[in-house]
Write a protein that holds these residues in place. Structure first.
Motif, PDB file in Angstrom:
ATOM      1  N   SER A 342       0.837  -1.202   0.000  1.00  0.00           N
ATOM      2  CA  SER A 342       0.000   0.000   0.000  1.00  0.00           C
ATOM      3  C   SER A 342       0.871   1.250   0.000  1.00  0.00           C
ATOM      4  N   LEU A 343       2.069   1.163   0.622  1.00  0.00           N
ATOM      5  CA  LEU A 343       2.948   2.337   0.620  1.00  0.00           C
ATOM      6  C   LEU A 343       3.523   2.581  -0.772  1.00  0.00           C
ATOM      7  N   ALA A 349       0.892   6.691  -6.662  1.00  0.00           N
ATOM      8  CA  ALA A 349      -0.295   7.489  -6.975  1.00  0.00           C
ATOM      9  C   ALA A 349      -0.034   8.977  -6.836  1.00  0.00           C
ATOM     10  N   LEU A 350       1.069   9.335  -6.164  1.00  0.00           N
ATOM     11  CA  LEU A 350       1.420  10.748  -6.067  1.00  0.00           C
ATOM     12  C   LEU A 350       2.362  11.135  -7.185  1.00  0.00           C
ATOM     13  N   VAL A 361      10.541   6.405   0.891  1.00  0.00           N
ATOM     14  CA  VAL A 361       9.467   5.713   1.594  1.00  0.00           C
ATOM     15  C   VAL A 361       9.924   4.325   2.060  1.00  0.00           C
ATOM     16  N   ALA A 365      11.229   3.008   5.936  1.00  0.00           N
ATOM     17  CA  ALA A 365      10.314   2.069   6.585  1.00  0.00           C
ATOM     18  C   ALA A 365      11.021   0.759   6.896  1.00  0.00           C
ATOM     19  N   GLU A 458      10.620   4.262  11.088  1.00  0.00           N
ATOM     20  CA  GLU A 458       9.329   4.796  10.698  1.00  0.00           C
ATOM     21  C   GLU A 458       8.364   3.628  10.664  1.00  0.00           C
ATOM     22  N   LYS A 459       7.565   3.557  11.681  1.00  0.00           N
ATOM     23  CA  LYS A 459       6.654   2.418  11.800  1.00  0.00           C
ATOM     24  C   LYS A 459       5.550   2.529  10.774  1.00  0.00           C
ATOM     25  N   TYR A 460       5.306   1.466  10.067  1.00  0.00           N
ATOM     26  CA  TYR A 460       4.269   1.555   9.046  1.00  0.00           C
ATOM     27  C   TYR A 460       2.985   0.872   9.476  1.00  0.00           C
ATOM     28  N   GLU A 461       2.859   0.560  10.750  1.00  0.00           N
ATOM     29  CA  GLU A 461       1.596  -0.038  11.167  1.00  0.00           C
ATOM     30  C   GLU A 461       1.052   0.659  12.394  1.00  0.00           C
TER      31      GLU A 461
ATOM     32  N   PHE B 131      -6.758   5.231  -1.388  1.00  0.00           N
ATOM     33  CA  PHE B 131      -6.973   3.791  -1.356  1.00  0.00           C
ATOM     34  C   PHE B 131      -7.963   3.379  -0.283  1.00  0.00           C
ATOM     35  N   ASN B 135      -3.257   4.693   3.869  1.00  0.00           N
ATOM     36  CA  ASN B 135      -1.861   4.275   3.803  1.00  0.00           C
ATOM     37  C   ASN B 135      -0.910   5.447   3.970  1.00  0.00           C
ATOM     38  N   PRO B 136      -0.991   6.148   5.110  1.00  0.00           N
ATOM     39  CA  PRO B 136      -0.036   7.238   5.310  1.00  0.00           C
ATOM     40  C   PRO B 136       1.379   6.671   5.316  1.00  0.00           C
ATOM     41  N   PHE B 137       2.321   7.445   4.813  1.00  0.00           N
ATOM     42  CA  PHE B 137       3.717   7.011   4.876  1.00  0.00           C
ATOM     43  C   PHE B 137       4.163   7.038   6.332  1.00  0.00           C
ATOM     44  N   PRO B 138       5.127   6.210   6.656  1.00  0.00           N
ATOM     45  CA  PRO B 138       5.627   6.228   8.038  1.00  0.00           C
ATOM     46  C   PRO B 138       6.475   7.462   8.300  1.00  0.00           C
ATOM     47  N   LYS B 139       5.888   8.614   8.081  1.00  0.00           N
ATOM     48  CA  LYS B 139       6.576   9.882   8.296  1.00  0.00           C
ATOM     49  C   LYS B 139       5.658  10.790   9.099  1.00  0.00           C
ATOM     50  N   THR B 187       0.976   7.927  11.152  1.00  0.00           N
ATOM     51  CA  THR B 187       0.355   6.666  11.556  1.00  0.00           C
ATOM     52  C   THR B 187      -0.258   6.750  12.944  1.00  0.00           C
ATOM     53  N   ARG B 201      -2.775  14.555   1.172  1.00  0.00           N
ATOM     54  CA  ARG B 201      -1.532  14.215   0.478  1.00  0.00           C
ATOM     55  C   ARG B 201      -1.781  14.166  -1.036  1.00  0.00           C
ATOM     56  N   ALA B 202      -2.951  13.620  -1.394  1.00  0.00           N
ATOM     57  CA  ALA B 202      -3.257  13.498  -2.820  1.00  0.00           C
ATOM     58  C   ALA B 202      -3.490  14.862  -3.459  1.00  0.00           C
TER      59      ALA B 202
END
Lengths: 461, 292
Positions: A342-343, A349-350, A361, A365, A458-461, B131, B135-139, B187, B201-202
């Protein structure tokens, strides 16, 4: 009646106990919670089997551990006065091993008749001990099985007990690891303290001269020895730095290609091949370093007008870097692959290019995993011995120049402990001191890296 | 003439002087807030005979559809009907799926986005996507919104970037909620806030079109209501296409609706007409809840 038979019989009994317990399980009545049994039949089987097996296993291990000592002391007690009289414990243990080898049928020359007699008695005692063990185990197993089986009734909570015992076994297993670690650290500390009694701490930690010789005989000239560890640690640092400079970019790039660009088929084929690199014995890398890389580097150096020693940190570090690349690439690859798609979609998509997605990204992560790989590689580099012995030499030069021969901590530990030497002089004890400092260093690196990871992850969850 | 043309002037002027008379050029501000229930609405995107295959399996069969400019179009249909596949083919997200191929064409402002001259990276900047799962980036929250403007160089100074981030967060109604913690991770927000962050973001890269793939399916009713409100607001400046399982949502937010079934486009038209007097029996069956 040997131990193998006893083990097999015990295993058979455990199986039998399981069946007995299972059969005994109360009928399940699911109509109402209160009248239902507390577990499925398997738990009743396991409960009885555990009762049958565990006490016997403990007894078995204790018996094997204690029986030789008991037998030995019995035998020594029966020896005639003139053999034992006035002997120290180390001399007595010599007598004991003589008896053991006689019992095993290895006689050197004409043995003392008293000793032959003792050996015969030893064999006899041993047989008795095994027989006794068999009988005791058998009866204990039957007793405990019957005991356990007898108190299974309708509302017996077999599952609760089995889970409790299982937890206990799990705790015991994890304790083994912890206790071993503590034991190693304590023994390092103890032996190092003996070393530091002979050589002052500051001399060891800050001394610039490493010549670990000691006088072989009293009053020998020019062999006082110097135990300044700085050159050794600098050598380790130089070799590891060369290795990491090679392996981090190489491994990371390979991982990025594998996880983001390569086709699935290529990845499937290439990843195991890359991982084989880590499976090659280090001694083979050693050949490679000393027979191929080192001469090649000397030659290249000569062409470029740089003097590269035949034994050099750069040759050792280069080969070591190749060796540890799979740790970095494999773990980084796993970490990158684990970043959710998804990331990737979000970045795409950007209008982010693949490179931008990876740099900004995916890599952040995946940082903890990548760090883990790098750390593992660092500790491999620091702990690596064989390549350095062969390619970098054992001369403790204090230099940061990777083109010179250097030596590392692990290599010095090997050279200190090789050969006949007792564990009461500074030369051998120095190995423990080196080991201790190495341990503290790697621990420090781990802690620092853990902090870095925690801060920047950078936690992605 | 490429699709990419006019990037610089994109805020004000549309690009589509490509001979397609239906494409209208107008600045967002000048455009009426709600338009058109009539057929004169300009068309932003056109799909013609679009078929998509995943390996051997065909997921979409000859879909032809017009998407109106600055309106909301909803795609509805049972699971696996191809509506998400169709949506993803509108900004070529299907390119990232191995083994996915397609035939037919998708025109945006008169240009086929599958044409070789079209840069897919630039295309996706102009056609953003939100989506199903946030799904934010881990930032940090700030960096999430600033990510797009940064990689596309949309801001020449820190102040300008701050301005973009503030504006986008404000438009999604998130600014008041997060103004004090812009530098905490994205997140750490709640699901609804995360989704609005993804929308911020979009829009931060100022796209023409926003595709939304079930944007509310992971959100609670209140968060859903906020996102729907936001979509109504965004519709003034952006063309929005939304895939949804929720028929009430489609009826509430969209002007146009398309109903997909088993990979085919069954029926499409004005939302009111689809929900009150569908032509096809399958549409009738789906919206009355006989299957789905």
């Amino acid at each position: 009646m040997n131990y193998l038979t006893t083990t097999l019989v015990l295993l058979g009994l455990i199986a039998l106990a399981f069946t007995l317990g299972r059969r005994r399980a109360p009928v399940r009545d699911a109509t109402w919670v209160k009248t239902a049994s507390h577990a499925s039949p398997g738990y009743y089987g396991a409960y009885v089997a555990l009762w049958c097996g565990l006490p016997c296993l403990i007894l078995f291990l204790a018996w094997i551990a204690l029986a030789p000592t008991v037998i030995d002391s019995l035998i020594v007690g029966t020896l005639p006065e003139q053999i034992t009289a006035g002997k120290s414990s180390s001399e007595l243990s010599l007598v004991k091993s003589q008896i053991h080898s006689l019992a095993a049928g290895q006689a050197f020359g004409e043995p003392d008749p008293a000793l032959s007699e003792a050996a015969a008695r030893y064999t006899e005692f041993e047989q008795v001990s095994r027989m006794a063990l068999f009988v005791v185990i058998l009866s204990l197993a039957i007793l405990t099985t019957l005991f356990a089986r007898s108190h299974i009734r309708q509302h017996f909570r077999a599952r609760v007990y089995v889970e409790r015992i299982t937890t206990g076994i799990l705790i015991a297993c994890s304790t083994v690891a912890i206790v071993t670690t503590i034991g190693i650290v304590v023994s390092l500390l103890f032996e190092s303290s003996r070393f530091f009694a002979a050589v002052p701490v500051h001399e060891f930690l800050f001394g610039l001269n490493w010549e670990p010789q000691i006088p072989i005989r009293e009053g020998q000239v020019a062999a006082t020895g110097a135990f300044g560890a700085i050159p050794v640690f600098v050598g380790t640092f130089v070799v590891s730095t060369v290795a990491m400079t090679i392996s981090v970019p190489l491994g990371l790039m390979a991982a990025i290609y594998m996880s983001e660009y390569a086709s699935r088929d290529f990845r499937k084929a290439a990843k195991p091949v890359l991982e084989i690199l880590a499976g090659i014995p280090t001694i083979v890398y050693g050949f490679f370093a000393v027979l191929t890389i080192a001469p090649w580097m000397t030659e290249m150096g000569a062409k470029l007008g740089i003097g590269v020693a035949p034994n050099s940190a750069i040759a050792a570090g280069f080969v070591m870097g190749i060796m540890i690349t799979p740790f970095i690439s494999s773990l980084s690859d796993d970490a990158l692959t684990a970043v959710p798609n998804s990331l990737r979609d979000g970045a795409a998509a950007l209008g982010a290019t693949q490179a931008e997605t990876i740099r900004q990204v995916l890599l952040p992560a995946a940082l903890p995993g990548i760090m883990g790989g790098v750390l593992l590689a660092v500790s491999r580099a620091i702990g690596e011995t064989m390549i350095v012995v062969m390619a970098a030499g054992i001369a403790a030069n204090l230099t940061l120049n990777p083109l010179e021969p250097v030596t590392t901590v692990t290599v010095q530990i090997v050279t200190l402990l090789i050969g006949d030497s007792s564990f009461d002089n500074p030369k051998t004890l120095a190995a423990f001191a080196l080991g201790l400092v190495l341990f503290i260093m790697t621990l420090g690196i781990n802690i620092v890296a853990l902090q870095i990871t925690r801060k920047y992850r950078e936690k992605y969850e | 003439m490429t699709f990419l043309e006019g990037q610089a002037e994109r805020q004000g002027i549309a690009i589509g002087a490509s001979g397609d008379t239906r494409v209208r050029s107008a600045s967002p501000a000048a455009h009426p807030a709600t338009v058109a229930t009539s057929e004169e609405t300009p068309i932003k995107m056109t799909a013609r005979k679009l078929s998509v295959f995943y390996g051997e399996k065909q997921a979409l069969f000859d879909v032809s559809l017009d998407i109106p400019d600055r309106q909301i179009m909803a795609f509805i249909g049972p699971s696996g009907c191809g509506k998400s596949t169709f949506l993803r083919s509108l900004n070529r997200m299907n390119d990232t799926i191995a083994g996915c191929t397609m035939t037919g064409e998708v025109m945006v402002d008169g240009i086929n986005i599958y044409d070789r001259v079209v840069d897919v990276v630039e295309l996706r900047r102009r056609i953003g996507m939100v989506f199903q799962k946030p799904n934010p980036f881990p930032k940090s929250i700030y960096d999430n919104v600033a990510y797009g403007p940064r990689i596309h160089g949309l801001a020449s100074s820190k102040e300008e970037l701050d301005e973009i981030v503030q504006t986008c967060l404000a438009r999604t109604g998130l600014l008041d909620e997060v103004s004090t913690r812009l530098h905490e991770p994205g997140t750490s927000l709640s699901g609804g806030q995360q989704q609005r962050l993804c929308i911020a973001r979009a829009i931060a890269v100022s796209p023409d079109i926003i595709l939304m793939d079930e944007p509310c399916s992971a959100l609670d009713p209140i968060a859903t209501a906020r996102v729907e409100e936001l979509m109504q607001e965004l519709q003034k400046n952006y063309t929005i296409v939304i895939v949804t399982h929720n028929m009430q949502q489609a009826a509430r937010v969209s002007q146009r609706t398309a109903f997909f079934h088993l990979g085919t486009l069954v029926e499409w038209g004005m939302t009111e007409q689809i929900f009150t007097s569908p032509v096809d029996d399958r549409t009738q069956g789906y919206i009355t809840g006989r299957y789905g």
